[in-house]
Design a protein around this motif. Structure first.
Motif, PDB file in Angstrom:
ATOM      1  N   MET A  96       1.042  -1.172   0.012  1.00 38.78           N
ATOM      2  CA  MET A  96       0.074   0.319   0.192  1.00 38.78           C
ATOM      3  C   MET A  96       0.938   1.027   0.014  1.00 38.78           C
ATOM      4  O   MET A  96       0.216   2.096  -0.888  1.00 38.78           O
ATOM      5  N   PHE A  97       2.004   0.809   0.837  1.00 38.85           N
ATOM      6  CA  PHE A  97       2.747   2.588   1.108  1.00 38.85           C
ATOM      7  C   PHE A  97       3.464   2.461  -0.537  1.00 38.85           C
ATOM      8  O   PHE A  97       3.426   3.509  -0.972  1.00 38.85           O
ATOM      9  N   LEU A  98       4.065   1.248  -1.072  1.00 40.18           N
ATOM     10  CA  LEU A  98       4.496   1.669  -2.781  1.00 40.18           C
ATOM     11  C   LEU A  98       3.022   2.214  -3.366  1.00 40.18           C
ATOM     12  O   LEU A  98       3.530   2.899  -4.118  1.00 40.18           O
ATOM     13  N   HIS A  99       2.586   2.170  -2.897  1.00 41.64           N
ATOM     14  CA  HIS A  99       1.580   2.014  -4.152  1.00 41.64           C
ATOM     15  C   HIS A  99       1.132   3.794  -4.148  1.00 41.64           C
ATOM     16  O   HIS A  99       0.716   4.882  -5.071  1.00 41.64           O
ATOM     17  N   THR A 100       0.820   4.105  -2.792  1.00 45.48           N
ATOM     18  CA  THR A 100       0.987   5.799  -2.551  1.00 45.48           C
ATOM     19  C   THR A 100       2.501   6.317  -3.021  1.00 45.48           C
ATOM     20  O   THR A 100       2.046   7.621  -3.925  1.00 45.48           O
ATOM     21  N   ILE A 101       3.437   5.977  -2.954  1.00 45.17           N
ATOM     22  CA  ILE A 101       4.383   6.508  -3.837  1.00 45.17           C
ATOM     23  C   ILE A 101       4.743   6.725  -4.611  1.00 45.17           C
ATOM     24  O   ILE A 101       5.821   7.308  -5.726  1.00 45.17           O
ATOM     25  N   LYS A 102       4.045   6.165  -5.553  1.00 44.77           N
ATOM     26  CA  LYS A 102       3.821   5.453  -7.434  1.00 44.77           C
ATOM     27  C   LYS A 102       2.756   6.694  -7.787  1.00 44.77           C
ATOM     28  O   LYS A 102       2.759   7.121  -9.048  1.00 44.77           O
ATOM     29  N   ASP A 103       2.880   7.421  -7.079  1.00 41.84           N
ATOM     30  CA  ASP A 103       2.184   8.700  -7.586  1.00 41.84           C
ATOM     31  C   ASP A 103       2.839   9.950  -7.743  1.00 41.84           C
ATOM     32  O   ASP A 103       3.653  10.001  -7.673  1.00 41.84           O
ATOM     33  N   ASP A 104       1.929  10.266  -8.851  1.00 40.46           N
ATOM     34  CA  ASP A 104       3.529  11.901  -9.442  1.00 40.46           C
ATOM     35  C   ASP A 104       3.468  12.330  -8.614  1.00 40.46           C
ATOM     36  O   ASP A 104       5.024  13.454  -9.100  1.00 40.46           O
ATOM     37  N   ARG A 105       3.268  13.166  -7.135  1.00 41.64           N
ATOM     38  CA  ARG A 105       3.643  13.906  -6.492  1.00 41.64           C
ATOM     39  C   ARG A 105       5.088  13.123  -6.259  1.00 41.64           C
ATOM     40  O   ARG A 105       5.634  14.439  -5.424  1.00 41.64           O
ATOM     41  N   PHE A 106       5.496  11.866  -6.024  1.00 40.74           N
ATOM     42  CA  PHE A 106       6.532  11.131  -5.628  1.00 40.74           C
ATOM     43  C   PHE A 106       7.642  11.346  -6.502  1.00 40.74           C
ATOM     44  O   PHE A 106       7.191  10.660  -7.360  1.00 40.74           O
ATOM     45  N   GLU A 107       9.143  11.226  -5.739  1.00 39.38           N
ATOM     46  CA  GLU A 107      10.124  11.360  -6.921  1.00 39.38           C
ATOM     47  C   GLU A 107      10.402  10.328  -6.220  1.00 39.38           C
ATOM     48  O   GLU A 107      11.609  10.872  -4.934  1.00 39.38           O
ATOM     49  N   ILE A 108      10.576   8.995  -6.384  1.00 36.11           N
ATOM     50  CA  ILE A 108      11.872   7.758  -5.975  1.00 36.11           C
ATOM     51  C   ILE A 108      13.279   8.054  -6.596  1.00 36.11           C
ATOM     52  O   ILE A 108      13.095   8.469  -7.241  1.00 36.11           O
ATOM     53  N   ASP A 266       0.587   4.236  15.761  1.00 35.41           N
ATOM     54  CA  ASP A 266       0.868   4.525  17.194  1.00 35.41           C
ATOM     55  C   ASP A 266      -0.932   4.553  18.178  1.00 35.41           C
ATOM     56  O   ASP A 266      -1.780   3.456  17.423  1.00 35.41           O
ATOM     57  N   SER A 267      -0.937   4.874  18.650  1.00 37.46           N
ATOM     58  CA  SER A 267      -2.366   4.574  19.494  1.00 37.46           C
ATOM     59  C   SER A 267      -3.739   5.357  18.500  1.00 37.46           C
ATOM     60  O   SER A 267      -4.580   4.185  19.017  1.00 37.46           O
ATOM     61  N   GLU A 268      -3.474   5.237  17.664  1.00 33.00           N
ATOM     62  CA  GLU A 268      -5.262   6.051  17.260  1.00 33.00           C
ATOM     63  C   GLU A 268      -4.908   4.761  15.907  1.00 33.00           C
ATOM     64  O   GLU A 268      -5.588   5.198  14.854  1.00 33.00           O
ATOM     65  N   GLY A 269      -4.082   3.956  15.866  1.00 36.75           N
ATOM     66  CA  GLY A 269      -3.690   2.734  14.621  1.00 36.75           C
ATOM     67  C   GLY A 269      -3.589   3.525  13.407  1.00 36.75           C
ATOM     68  O   GLY A 269      -3.396   3.187  12.030  1.00 36.75           O
ATOM     69  N   LYS A 270      -2.531   5.098  13.778  1.00 41.06           N
ATOM     70  CA  LYS A 270      -2.365   5.362  11.996  1.00 41.06           C
ATOM     71  C   LYS A 270      -0.538   4.596  11.616  1.00 41.06           C
ATOM     72  O   LYS A 270       0.267   4.232  12.853  1.00 41.06           O
ATOM     73  N   HIS A 271      -0.472   3.800  10.870  1.00 43.13           N
ATOM     74  CA  HIS A 271       0.442   3.759  10.359  1.00 43.13           C
ATOM     75  C   HIS A 271       1.879   4.403  10.823  1.00 43.13           C
ATOM     76  O   HIS A 271       1.614   5.609  10.265  1.00 43.13           O
ATOM     77  N   ILE A 272       3.030   4.287  10.848  1.00 39.68           N
ATOM     78  CA  ILE A 272       4.545   5.210  10.449  1.00 39.68           C
ATOM     79  C   ILE A 272       4.322   5.923   8.811  1.00 39.68           C
ATOM     80  O   ILE A 272       4.943   6.355   8.533  1.00 39.68           O
ATOM     81  N   LEU A 273       4.222   4.475   8.068  1.00 46.45           N
ATOM     82  CA  LEU A 273       4.529   4.614   6.847  1.00 46.45           C
ATOM     83  C   LEU A 273       3.316   5.888   6.155  1.00 46.45           C
ATOM     84  O   LEU A 273       3.598   6.345   5.284  1.00 46.45           O
ATOM     85  N   GLN A 274       2.402   5.556   6.568  1.00 48.98           N
ATOM     86  CA  GLN A 274       1.293   6.384   6.294  1.00 48.98           C
ATOM     87  C   GLN A 274       1.569   8.067   6.435  1.00 48.98           C
ATOM     88  O   GLN A 274       1.254   9.344   6.377  1.00 48.98           O
ATOM     89  N   LYS A 275       2.606   8.908   7.524  1.00 47.79           N
ATOM     90  CA  LYS A 275       3.418   9.514   7.592  1.00 47.79           C
ATOM     91  C   LYS A 275       4.126  10.431   6.226  1.00 47.79           C
ATOM     92  O   LYS A 275       3.893  11.570   5.619  1.00 47.79           O
ATOM     93  N   ILE A 276       4.249  10.084   5.254  1.00 44.11           N
ATOM     94  CA  ILE A 276       4.281   9.737   3.918  1.00 44.11           C
ATOM     95  C   ILE A 276       3.444  10.895   2.841  1.00 44.11           C
ATOM     96  O   ILE A 276       4.013  11.892   2.545  1.00 44.11           O
ATOM     97  N   GLU A 277       1.494  10.773   3.896  1.00 42.64           N
ATOM     98  CA  GLU A 277       1.148  11.600   3.230  1.00 42.64           C
ATOM     99  C   GLU A 277       0.961  13.286   3.549  1.00 42.64           C
ATOM    100  O   GLU A 277       0.342  14.089   3.483  1.00 42.64           O
ATOM    101  N   GLU A 278       1.757  13.083   4.970  1.00 43.90           N
ATOM    102  CA  GLU A 278       2.037  14.366   5.293  1.00 43.90           C
ATOM    103  C   GLU A 278       3.529  15.614   4.835  1.00 43.90           C
ATOM    104  O   GLU A 278       3.290  16.370   5.262  1.00 43.90           O
ATOM    105  N   THR A 279       3.969  14.935   3.731  1.00 42.41           N
ATOM    106  CA  THR A 279       5.018  15.766   3.439  1.00 42.41           C
ATOM    107  C   THR A 279       4.568  16.238   1.594  1.00 42.41           C
ATOM    108  O   THR A 279       3.148  16.613   1.988  1.00 42.41           O
ATOM    109  N   THR A 280       5.362  17.568   1.842  1.00 40.67           N
ATOM    110  CA  THR A 280       4.642  18.654   0.803  1.00 40.67           C
ATOM    111  C   THR A 280       6.422  18.823  -0.528  1.00 40.67           C
ATOM    112  O   THR A 280       7.018  18.113   0.061  1.00 40.67           O
ATOM    113  N   ILE A 281       5.978  19.574  -1.371  1.00 40.06           N
ATOM    114  CA  ILE A 281       6.481  19.362  -2.647  1.00 40.06           C
ATOM    115  C   ILE A 281       8.076  20.069  -2.277  1.00 40.06           C
ATOM    116  O   ILE A 281       8.194  21.080  -1.531  1.00 40.06           O
ATOM    117  N   GLY A 282       9.201  19.374  -2.586  1.00 41.81           N
ATOM    118  CA  GLY A 282      10.161  20.071  -2.687  1.00 41.81           C
ATOM    119  C   GLY A 282      10.671  19.219  -1.712  1.00 41.81           C
ATOM    120  O   GLY A 282      11.951  19.478  -1.065  1.00 41.81           O
TER     121      GLY A 282
END
Ligand SMILES: [Zn+2]
Length: 295
Positions: A96-108, A266-282
């Motif tokens: 799922m994480f890989l699927h997220t970073i496949k988006d155009d917003r990300f550059e691997i 975390d205590s709210e059930g959020k996976h650490i890899l989901q932090k990638i969604e909070e990132t910004t361009i650049g």
């Protein structure tokens, strides 16, 4: 009959002690000894059943009920612990994480390319790193998943790992290089030489040139050791002439690591890899994943 009783009760107790210790060691033992991770809940149930049968062959019913209940409580607690740990390290979540970073917003970006200036100011730059500590088969599995998703990352290999030899790792390293993946040295020379810095530095040079026979690399990172901190040799290496940089020296806006288990969800059930969604361009994001723990 008493031999069977002893085997059933003794065997279950050994399983419980073994699995309890593996939790203490963050499940590394499970990978070290056998590829048991996916079977942990089943093993606990089998142990509880054997324990109850063993008691039944040995003791009167009231004792069987009393001690049997204790056995099942132990088994359920260990199962619960396993499920709690395991929910963070499922390969499906990694997909799922890989699927997220496949988006155009990300550059691997590969570490070696980033060192040579590759950076996209219009995207979130993701440096994906794998430290191969124990298991080559788990590393291979992760690489196959990434390949299937069209994602490229950098794998850091040890030269003196306890559970794989460099010779065994060579075919995987060559395959990664061939497919355009990055490779790096997960240096462990100081722990291997038991703290002898002089020997470790000489060995580091040899190991790096050995790795460079398979593919070009300028990136390394230290393997953690409880007694001999491999990082302690970093400052004394002639990095300029060796042309090496550490993954820890790369300037990043966010560092995501799944090490340490307890923080992965975390205590709210959020996976650490989901932090990638909070990132910004650049931004530059470094993500560390240990293939050993994912199943
Ligand atoms: Zn390591």
């Amino acid at each position: 009959m008493w031999i069977l009783t002893l085997l059933l009760i003794g065997g279950s107790l050994c399983i419980w002690i073994f699995t309890a210790i593996t939790f203490q060691k963050q499940l590394r033992f499970a990978t070290l000894l056998f590829d048991l991770l996916p079977f942990y809940p089943l093993i606990e149930v089998v142990a509880a059943i054997s324990f109850t049968i063993g008691l039944h062959l040995w003791l009167p019913l009231e004792y069987v009920i009393f001690f049997g209940c204790i056995g099942w409580v132990i088994a359920l607690l260990l199962m619960h612990q396993f499920i709690k740990w395991g929910r963070g390290y499922r390969l499906d979540q990694y997909r799922m994480f890989l699927h997220t970073i496949k988006d155009d917003r990300f550059e691997i970006v590969l570490f070696n390319d980033h060192l040579h200036g590759e950076f996209s100011k219009n995207k979130v730059n993701v440096l994906l790193r794998h430290d191969v500590d124990i298991s080559l088969s788990r590393a291979r599995k992760m690489y196959e998943i990434e390949k299937e998703q069209g994602i490229k990352s950098t794998y850091f290999f040890r030269m003196h790992a306890e559970k794989y030899s460099y010779n065994e790792a060579k075919s995987l390293i060559a395959q990664l290089v061939n497919d355009g993946y990055g490779i790096g040295l997960h240096y462990d020379e100081l722990s291997f030489t038991r703290g002898n810095k002089e020997k470790a530095i000489a060995l580091f040079k040899e190991d790096l040139s050995e790795l460079r026979k398979i593919g070009t690399t300028h990136i390394v990172c230290a393997h953690g050791h409880s007694k001999y901190k491999n990082r302690a040799m970093w400052e004394e290496l002639d990095r300029e002439s060796l042309q090496v940089w550490s993954a820890y020296d790369i300037i990043h806006d966010l560092y995501i690591s799944e090490a340490g288990g307890k923080r992965i969800v975390d205590s709210e059930g959020k996976h650490i890899l989901q932090k990638i969604e909070e990132t910004t361009i650049g931004q530059v994001i470094q993500v560390l994943i240990h293939p050993d723990w994912w199943f």
